[in-house]
Design a protein around this motif. Structure first.
Motif, PDB file in Angstrom:
ATOM      1  N   TYR A  20       8.983  51.736  29.048  1.00 46.93           N
ATOM      2  CA  TYR A  20       8.020  52.698  29.573  1.00 46.93           C
ATOM      3  C   TYR A  20       7.402  53.511  28.438  1.00 46.93           C
ATOM      4  N   LYS A  21       6.166  53.859  28.651  1.00 43.24           N
ATOM      5  CA  LYS A  21       5.484  54.795  27.766  1.00 43.24           C
ATOM      6  C   LYS A  21       5.628  56.183  28.368  1.00 43.24           C
ATOM      7  N   ILE A  22       6.281  57.060  27.642  1.00 42.95           N
ATOM      8  CA  ILE A  22       6.631  58.383  28.161  1.00 42.95           C
ATOM      9  C   ILE A  22       5.646  59.402  27.605  1.00 42.95           C
ATOM     10  N   GLU A  23       5.019  60.153  28.482  1.00 46.63           N
ATOM     11  CA  GLU A  23       4.061  61.179  28.097  1.00 46.63           C
ATOM     12  C   GLU A  23       4.468  62.508  28.717  1.00 46.63           C
ATOM     13  N   THR A  24       4.339  63.563  27.945  1.00 41.32           N
ATOM     14  CA  THR A  24       4.691  64.912  28.403  1.00 41.32           C
ATOM     15  C   THR A  24       3.448  65.789  28.355  1.00 41.32           C
ATOM     16  N   THR A  25       3.150  66.432  29.490  1.00 46.79           N
ATOM     17  CA  THR A  25       1.994  67.330  29.589  1.00 46.79           C
ATOM     18  C   THR A  25       2.421  68.652  30.206  1.00 46.79           C
ATOM     19  N   GLN A  26       1.525  69.630  30.150  1.00 46.21           N
ATOM     20  CA  GLN A  26       1.761  70.951  30.731  1.00 46.21           C
ATOM     21  C   GLN A  26       0.930  71.097  32.000  1.00 46.21           C
ATOM     22  N   SER A  27       1.600  71.462  33.096  1.00 47.72           N
ATOM     23  CA  SER A  27       0.908  71.650  34.369  1.00 47.72           C
ATOM     24  C   SER A  27       0.512  73.129  34.532  1.00 47.72           C
ATOM     25  N   GLU A  28      -0.041  73.452  35.691  1.00 50.73           N
ATOM     26  CA  GLU A  28      -0.402  74.834  35.991  1.00 50.73           C
ATOM     27  C   GLU A  28       0.851  75.692  36.121  1.00 50.73           C
ATOM     28  N   PRO A  29       0.726  77.000  35.809  1.00 50.66           N
ATOM     29  CA  PRO A  29       1.899  77.886  35.955  1.00 50.66           C
ATOM     30  C   PRO A  29       2.426  77.885  37.380  1.00 50.66           C
ATOM     31  N   ILE A  30       3.735  77.988  37.514  1.00 53.24           N
ATOM     32  CA  ILE A  30       4.375  77.995  38.830  1.00 53.24           C
ATOM     33  C   ILE A  30       4.118  79.339  39.508  1.00 53.24           C
ATOM     34  N   LYS A  31       3.652  79.271  40.731  1.00 55.87           N
ATOM     35  CA  LYS A  31       3.361  80.491  41.465  1.00 55.87           C
ATOM     36  C   LYS A  31       4.511  80.791  42.417  1.00 55.87           C
ATOM     37  N   GLY A  32       4.644  82.056  42.781  1.00 55.80           N
ATOM     38  CA  GLY A  32       5.701  82.460  43.695  1.00 55.80           C
ATOM     39  C   GLY A  32       6.654  83.437  43.045  1.00 55.80           C
TER      40      GLY A  32
ATOM     41  N   GLU B  71      11.824  83.599  34.080  1.00 52.50           N
ATOM     42  CA  GLU B  71      10.575  83.299  33.382  1.00 52.50           C
ATOM     43  C   GLU B  71      10.727  82.083  32.470  1.00 52.50           C
ATOM     44  N   ARG B  72      11.891  81.977  31.871  1.00 53.58           N
ATOM     45  CA  ARG B  72      12.136  80.815  31.004  1.00 53.58           C
ATOM     46  C   ARG B  72      12.120  79.527  31.826  1.00 53.58           C
ATOM     47  N   TRP B  73      12.726  79.556  33.010  1.00 54.39           N
ATOM     48  CA  TRP B  73      12.714  78.367  33.859  1.00 54.39           C
ATOM     49  C   TRP B  73      11.289  78.020  34.274  1.00 54.39           C
ATOM     50  N   LYS B  74      10.482  79.025  34.605  1.00 53.55           N
ATOM     51  CA  LYS B  74       9.098  78.771  34.995  1.00 53.55           C
ATOM     52  C   LYS B  74       8.335  78.056  33.872  1.00 53.55           C
ATOM     53  N   GLU B  75       8.583  78.489  32.639  1.00 56.30           N
ATOM     54  CA  GLU B  75       7.896  77.855  31.509  1.00 56.30           C
ATOM     55  C   GLU B  75       8.373  76.419  31.305  1.00 56.30           C
ATOM     56  N   GLU B  76       9.691  76.195  31.461  1.00 54.19           N
ATOM     57  CA  GLU B  76      10.222  74.839  31.310  1.00 54.19           C
ATOM     58  C   GLU B  76       9.759  73.931  32.439  1.00 54.19           C
ATOM     59  N   ALA B  77       9.623  74.484  33.656  1.00 56.61           N
ATOM     60  CA  ALA B  77       9.231  73.663  34.799  1.00 56.61           C
ATOM     61  C   ALA B  77       7.771  73.238  34.734  1.00 56.61           C
ATOM     62  N   ARG B  78       6.995  73.889  33.891  1.00 54.50           N
ATOM     63  CA  ARG B  78       5.591  73.493  33.732  1.00 54.50           C
ATOM     64  C   ARG B  78       5.453  72.142  33.019  1.00 54.50           C
ATOM     65  N   THR B  79       6.474  71.775  32.304  1.00 53.72           N
ATOM     66  CA  THR B  79       6.424  70.521  31.559  1.00 53.72           C
ATOM     67  C   THR B  79       6.565  69.342  32.521  1.00 53.72           C
ATOM     68  N   VAL B  80       5.579  68.473  32.533  1.00 55.61           N
ATOM     69  CA  VAL B  80       5.569  67.306  33.416  1.00 55.61           C
ATOM     70  C   VAL B  80       5.657  66.052  32.564  1.00 55.61           C
ATOM     71  N   THR B  81       6.616  65.203  32.879  1.00 59.29           N
ATOM     72  CA  THR B  81       6.817  63.952  32.144  1.00 59.29           C
ATOM     73  C   THR B  81       6.480  62.776  33.036  1.00 59.29           C
ATOM     74  N   THR B  82       5.609  61.911  32.563  1.00 62.13           N
ATOM     75  CA  THR B  82       5.222  60.718  33.321  1.00 62.13           C
ATOM     76  C   THR B  82       5.710  59.475  32.590  1.00 62.13           C
ATOM     77  N   TYR B  83       5.997  58.434  33.373  1.00 62.89           N
ATOM     78  CA  TYR B  83       6.524  57.174  32.841  1.00 62.89           C
ATOM     79  C   TYR B  83       5.568  56.055  33.252  1.00 62.89           C
ATOM     80  N   THR B  84       5.017  55.346  32.270  1.00 63.21           N
ATOM     81  CA  THR B  84       4.084  54.257  32.519  1.00 63.21           C
ATOM     82  C   THR B  84       4.678  52.966  31.976  1.00 63.21           C
ATOM     83  N   THR B  85       4.721  51.934  32.800  1.00 62.37           N
ATOM     84  CA  THR B  85       5.302  50.658  32.365  1.00 62.37           C
ATOM     85  C   THR B  85       4.504  50.073  31.211  1.00 62.37           C
ATOM     86  N   SER B  86       5.207  49.495  30.249  1.00 63.45           N
ATOM     87  CA  SER B  86       4.561  48.943  29.057  1.00 63.45           C
ATOM     88  C   SER B  86       4.653  47.431  28.975  1.00 63.45           C
ATOM     89  N   ARG B  87       5.347  46.792  29.941  1.00 63.32           N
ATOM     90  CA  ARG B  87       5.516  45.332  29.887  1.00 63.32           C
ATOM     91  C   ARG B  87       4.838  44.620  31.056  1.00 63.32           C
TER      92      ARG B  87
END
Length: 475
Positions: free
Chosen positions: A169-181, A239-255
């Motif tokens: 898999y090709k692993i990519e990490t991006t930042q999503s919108e801040p968690i509300k609530g 607040e630290r958890w909110k910042e960590e939860a913004r990180t989104v990791t996607t997995y794309t097949t490479s084969r």
């Protein structure tokens, strides 16, 4: 598979090799086995009542620390209680490091102790490889050709995605919108310190199950692990958890011809198990891995077996010495025994000088007599011993002649120069005793014949004839 790290090549410098008569100090590399416990014993165990009373308001934090301490102690007990597997571990010199040593030996005329060289190879994991040989009924399981390995097939299959995901898999990490609530608390794992999020958050249960499967499934049940989860109300941790939860990791097949993308590790793992895992795990009876990789295997039983074998081999490197001696001979180097039966390697074939071979210069005879009289003498002491009585002008010319003759004797193998600068003569094989007295008794004559035959067969020792042989000689 390409999950194995690329190991650096640590080229040995034989100029830094200690003298062959000295053993290098042992270096304890596996500090994690007992370092914490030794440090704990070194701390003072008694505290005054006054100190305990002053810390009464920290009782909750103290209980947490004691719980963490008990968990660490339990992990150490589990590590020591691991039964060693029935597997043979053998250490081999790493090929690039060995080639470098051979080139250095051939570039000079110095003899090196194979014992010291074996210790030098075992000193760092970059210098050796590890060969594991298992029995047919209990093989080693491995992911693909070069992937992770374990003695437990179930463990390897459960963790196959974690070990091999980068290959599929090709692993990519991006930042999503801040968690509300508004969240008033967050769950935290006491064992690892990982923040799992509020218990009412939609990602809490998947995160909890994933962390358990990856790190704690072999130590305890899921119910026991749930008791290690604590709820904290610290706003900073939220607040630290909110910042960590913004990180989104996607997995794309490479084969696959048509790549598929998954938004979570759990989805990618289910795809991996249904499409790639079948046939990926294979059993092998013998496998060779690098020394660096042998220090970080996921299977703790294999880790423990390699650690114990390394400790034994470092104390007495007999297997590494045998491997080095065989490879040195294949490369055209000469392996020989010297005093105390120790093995040495040199680019020169050693042979004792025979004085009856024609005329020999007085300088050569003087060198041989001085080295024979003082084994272990170095060049400087030899020069002082042979030219100290001469005048200044004669001494300079004599030193030049002495250096030339000594170089010739060393290059021909009549004098051994060790890596510490000491000089010695090769061991001469004892000749069978001869007698010119024709009037000796029949018993002594028979003994000499038997001793000569034994010396020719064995090469260096004399044997004593039996009573039956003596009777035959008398008759």
């Amino acid at each position: 598979m390409s999950s194995l790290p690329v190991e650096p090549v640590d080229l040995l410098d034989l100029k830094l090799l200690p003298a062959w008569v000295k053993e290098p100090a042992e270096e304890r590399i596996y500090e994690y086995a007992g370092g914490e416990e030794e440090g704990r014993r070194s701390r003072p165990s008694n505290r005054s009542r006054r100190d305990r009373a002053s810390r009464s308001h920290e009782s909750k934090n103290g209980r947490d620390r004691r719980a963490r301490g008990r968990n660490r102690e339990d992990r150490r007990k589990v590590f020591r209680a691991i039964a060693l597997p029935d597997i043979t571990v053998r250490f081999l010199p790493h090929s690039p490091a060995f080639d470098n040593v051979v080139a250095q030996i051939k570039s000079a005329s110095v003899a090196y102790s194979i014992f010291a060289l074996a210790r030098l190879f075992l000193e760092k994991p970059e210098r050796y490889d590890v060969r594991l040989t298992a029995k047919a009924e209990s093989p080693v399981y491995r992911l693909g050709e070069n992937g992770a390995m374990s003695l437990d097939r179930d463990f390897l299959e459960r963790n196959a995605f974690r070990f091999a995901r980068e290959d599929f898999y090709k692993i990519e990490t991006t930042q999503s919108e801040p968690i509300k609530g508004n969240f008033s608390n967050v769950a935290r794992c006491r064992l690892s310190g990982t923040l799992l999020g509020p218990t009412n958050h939609h990602n809490y249960q998947p995160h909890l199950r994933s962390l358990y499967e990856q790190r704690f499934s072999r130590r305890m049940s899921f119910g026991e692990y749930q008791r290690q989860i604590e709820i904290v109300n610290d706003p900073a941790l939220i607040e630290r958890w909110k910042e960590e939860a913004r990180t989104v990791t996607t997995y794309t097949t490479s084969r696959d011809e048509t790549p598929s993308t998954f938004a979570s590790a759990a989805e990618a793992e289910r795809h991996f198990q249904s499409n790639y895992l079948t046939g990926l795990v294979r059993s092998v009876e013998e496998v060779t891995i690098g020394g660096v990789l042998s220090r970080c295997l996921s299977d703790r039983a294999l880790n423990r077996a390699i650690e114990d074998a390394w400790a034994r081999e470092t104390r007495s490197p007999s297997n590494m010495m045998q491997e080095l001696a065989a490879r040195f001979r294949q490369r055209g180097l000469n392996v020989f025994r010297h005093r105390r039966g120790m093995l040495f390697v040199s680019p020169i074939r050693m042979r004792a000088f025979v004085h009856e071979q024609g005329g020999v210069s007085p300088s050569v005879n003087a060198i041989l007599e001085a080295v024979a009289a003082t084994p272990g003498i170095n060049r400087k002491d030899l020069a002082e011993k042979l030219v100290s009585t001469l005048s200044t002008e004669d001494a300079e010319s004599r030193k030049l002649a002495l250096a030339s003759d000594l170089r010739w004797l060393i290059s021909e193998g009549h004098v051994i120069e060790f890596n510490d600068g000491s000089l010695d003569l090769p061991r001469a094989k004892p000749k069978p005793k001869e007698t010119a007295d024709s009037a000796i008794t029949a018993e002594n004559s028979t003994k000499e014949v038997v001793a000569a035959v034994s010396a020719a067969e064995v090469g260096s020792t004399e044997s004593r004839p039996s009573e039956e042989e003596i009777e035959i000689g008398r008759s």
